[in-house]
Every structure is written in structure tokens, then in C-alpha cells.
Design a protein around this motif. Structure first.
Motif, PDB file in Angstrom:
ATOM      1  N   ARG A 129      35.333  43.941  45.973  1.00 41.22           N
ATOM      2  CA  ARG A 129      36.698  44.465  45.914  1.00 41.22           C
ATOM      3  C   ARG A 129      36.715  45.785  45.181  1.00 41.22           C
ATOM      4  NH1 ARG A 129      40.345  42.783  41.164  1.00 41.22           N
ATOM      5  NH2 ARG A 129      38.826  42.541  39.503  1.00 41.22           N
TER       6      ARG A 129
ATOM      7  N   CYS B 181      38.964  48.025  42.713  1.00 37.85           N
ATOM      8  CA  CYS B 181      40.082  47.805  41.806  1.00 37.85           C
ATOM      9  C   CYS B 181      40.123  48.882  40.736  1.00 37.85           C
ATOM     10  CB  CYS B 181      40.010  46.426  41.174  1.00 37.85           C
ATOM     11  SG  CYS B 181      38.555  46.137  40.137  1.00 37.85           S
TER      12      CYS B 181
ATOM     13  N   TYR C 228      42.527  49.877  36.789  1.00 35.17           N
ATOM     14  CA  TYR C 228      43.448  49.409  35.764  1.00 35.17           C
ATOM     15  C   TYR C 228      44.526  50.454  35.546  1.00 35.17           C
ATOM     16  CZ  TYR C 228      40.207  45.653  34.763  1.00 35.17           C
ATOM     17  OH  TYR C 228      39.417  44.542  34.884  1.00 35.17           O
TER      18      TYR C 228
ATOM     19  N   GLU D 121      45.416  45.013  36.003  1.00 37.27           N
ATOM     20  CA  GLU D 121      44.375  45.151  37.018  1.00 37.27           C
ATOM     21  C   GLU D 121      45.007  45.143  38.404  1.00 37.27           C
ATOM     22  OE1 GLU D 121      40.417  42.902  36.857  1.00 37.27           O
ATOM     23  OE2 GLU D 121      41.646  41.752  38.269  1.00 37.27           O
TER      24      GLU D 121
ATOM     25  N   THR E 189      44.059  45.315  42.503  1.00 35.76           N
ATOM     26  CA  THR E 189      43.061  45.280  43.564  1.00 35.76           C
ATOM     27  C   THR E 189      43.549  46.147  44.706  1.00 35.76           C
ATOM     28  OG1 THR E 189      42.310  43.071  42.934  1.00 35.76           O
ATOM     29  CG2 THR E 189      41.815  43.789  45.187  1.00 35.76           C
ATOM     30  N   ARG E 190      42.738  47.120  45.077  1.00 34.66           N
ATOM     31  CA  ARG E 190      43.113  48.090  46.102  1.00 34.66           C
ATOM     32  C   ARG E 190      42.642  47.659  47.495  1.00 34.66           C
ATOM     33  NH1 ARG E 190      43.623  53.791  45.462  1.00 34.66           N
ATOM     34  NH2 ARG E 190      42.679  53.601  43.429  1.00 34.66           N
TER      35      ARG E 190
ATOM     36  N   ASP F 105      37.601  54.055  39.411  1.00 34.16           N
ATOM     37  CA  ASP F 105      37.698  52.748  40.068  1.00 34.16           C
ATOM     38  C   ASP F 105      36.448  51.913  39.818  1.00 34.16           C
ATOM     39  OD1 ASP F 105      40.059  53.663  41.114  1.00 34.16           O
ATOM     40  OD2 ASP F 105      39.412  53.669  43.194  1.00 34.16           O
TER      41      ASP F 105
ATOM     42  N   TYR G 186      42.608  37.631  42.647  1.00 30.56           N
ATOM     43  CA  TYR G 186      42.374  38.928  43.293  1.00 30.56           C
ATOM     44  C   TYR G 186      43.361  39.146  44.445  1.00 30.56           C
ATOM     45  CZ  TYR G 186      37.864  38.904  40.830  1.00 30.56           C
ATOM     46  OH  TYR G 186      36.880  38.865  39.888  1.00 30.56           O
TER      47      TYR G 186
ATOM     48  N   SER H 285      46.694  40.007  42.951  1.00 32.58           N
ATOM     49  CA  SER H 285      46.676  41.397  42.493  1.00 32.58           C
ATOM     50  C   SER H 285      46.845  42.350  43.674  1.00 32.58           C
ATOM     51  CB  SER H 285      45.365  41.676  41.761  1.00 32.58           C
ATOM     52  OG  SER H 285      45.179  43.046  41.526  1.00 32.58           O
ATOM     53  N   TYR H 286      46.160  42.075  44.763  1.00 28.61           N
ATOM     54  CA  TYR H 286      46.255  42.898  45.970  1.00 28.61           C
ATOM     55  C   TYR H 286      47.677  42.892  46.523  1.00 28.61           C
ATOM     56  CZ  TYR H 286      45.260  44.462  50.763  1.00 28.61           C
ATOM     57  OH  TYR H 286      45.271  45.127  51.952  1.00 28.61           O
TER      58      TYR H 286
END
Length: 188
Positions: free
Chosen positions: A56, A58, A60, A66, A68-69, A92, A168, A171-172
């Protein structure tokens, strides 16, 4: 290595000798779950190809949150290419979500391919464009409700839902893990 060859040949033609040269520059590498392929505060020094596993991208926020991109799974390049190419410090992280097997090119070997194989730059540019598109895609549209974002995630990443930690995915999606659990429960 067969997967890497098939991936490369989507973007252009190489003869057997050129393919052998590319493969000779790649080194098989294992990345354990939660280990970093590249980290913020450091200059990326390698290009990877995911043979098995999920990585992943990611970062901050200033508040320490955090984000997740993106997720990078099998048969895709993994690299912070802009910083890799310009020898600049990354902001990143590229982190293994699962145990991963990668084929890794050092910066030196990656650049050697451009010097030796005439068609490599064209192929490389196409691979990098796809990689950067995948990495730069922003998370789901935050104006959508969380359930819609989750359903869209299921549609675009069906193989990931049971492979990576829900934290995760939350977060995404831009939701808390508790909200994601509630959404999942309501959809059953």
C-alpha cells in the motif's frame, strides 16, 4: 519471472536476449507484512514488481493521521517514481500489507537497461505512467456516503477484501474502522 516478462511485453517488444538481460538485472526479494519497500524521509533506491502480495501507498497528515492512498497487488510495479528518478526524499511510504515476493531492480540496474536496450525507455515510460496513475489515484470520492465508497472499493478491488487489514481499507475509504465494520454488517 514469467509474470514480469508478460507484464513488460504488454508495453512493447523485446527479443529473447533483451528479456534475458532484463531478468538478469532483477533480484528476487521478500518483504514481510508491515515492512517498508520505501519510506518517507529517504530517497527511493529501487523499482519493484509485485509477484505475490499487496503493497500500500500511504502518508501521514500534519495531525499524524495515516492515510492510505493506493493498493498495489500482483503483476504491478511498485515505486515512488518521481522521487526515485530525481533522487529526492519521499514523503510517502510503500508498505507491505501482506507478506510479499518482489522482483527488485536497483537504481543502477534500472538505468543500465536504458543504456543497453534501445526500446527500453519507451517501454519503461509506459510502465511508469501506469504505475503513477495507480499510485496517484485519489481515494474514493469523499462526497459519496461511506457505504457507496465501500461498495465501489469491492467492485474495483474484489481480491483485496480478505487479504489486507480492515484498518487499511478504512483509511483508504476515509472512515473509521468501527464505521467500516458497521457498513459491512449492514450489507450482510
Amino acid at each position: 519471472m514469467k509474470e514480469l516478462v508478460e507484464y513488460i511485453l504488454q508495453f512493447g517488444h523485446l527479443n529473447t536476449q533483451q528479456i534475458d538481460l532484463v531478468l538478469s538485472k532483477a533480484k528476487k526479494s521478500a518483504l514481510r507484512k508491515d515492512e517498508y519497500f520505501s519510506e518517507a524521509g529517504k530517497i527511493p533506491r529501487q523499482v519493484g514488481f509485485v509477484v505475490e502480495g499487496v503493497v500500500r501507498g500511504c502518508y501521514y497528515t500534519n495531525q499524524g493521521e495515516e492515510i492510505t492512498r493506493c493498493f498495489i497487488s500482483e503483476n504491478n510495479l511498485v515505486v515512488d517514481y518521481v522521487n526515485f528518478e530525481t533522487n529526492t526524499v519521499s514523503s510517502d511510504y510503500l508498505q507491505a500489507c501482506t507478506d510479499c515476493t518482489l522482483l527488485v531492480f536497483s537504481k543502477e540496474h534500472w538505468e543500465d537497461l536504458s543504456r543497453i536496450i534501445v526500446a527500453w525507455d519507451n517501454i519503461k515510460n509506459k510502465m511508469v505512467q501506469l504505475c503513477m496513475y495507480q499510485k496517484s489515484r485519489k481515494g474514493p470520492v469523499i462526497s459519496q456516503d461511506a457505504t457507496t465508497r465501500y461498495l465501489a472499493f469491492l467492485e474495483t478491488h474484489p481480491s483485496l477484501i480478505n487479504r489486507i487489514p480492515l484498518t487499511y481499507i478504512a483509511s483508504y475509504l476515509g472512515v473509521t474502522q468501527q464505521s467500516l465494520s458497521r457498513i459491512r454488517k449492514n450489507l450482510r
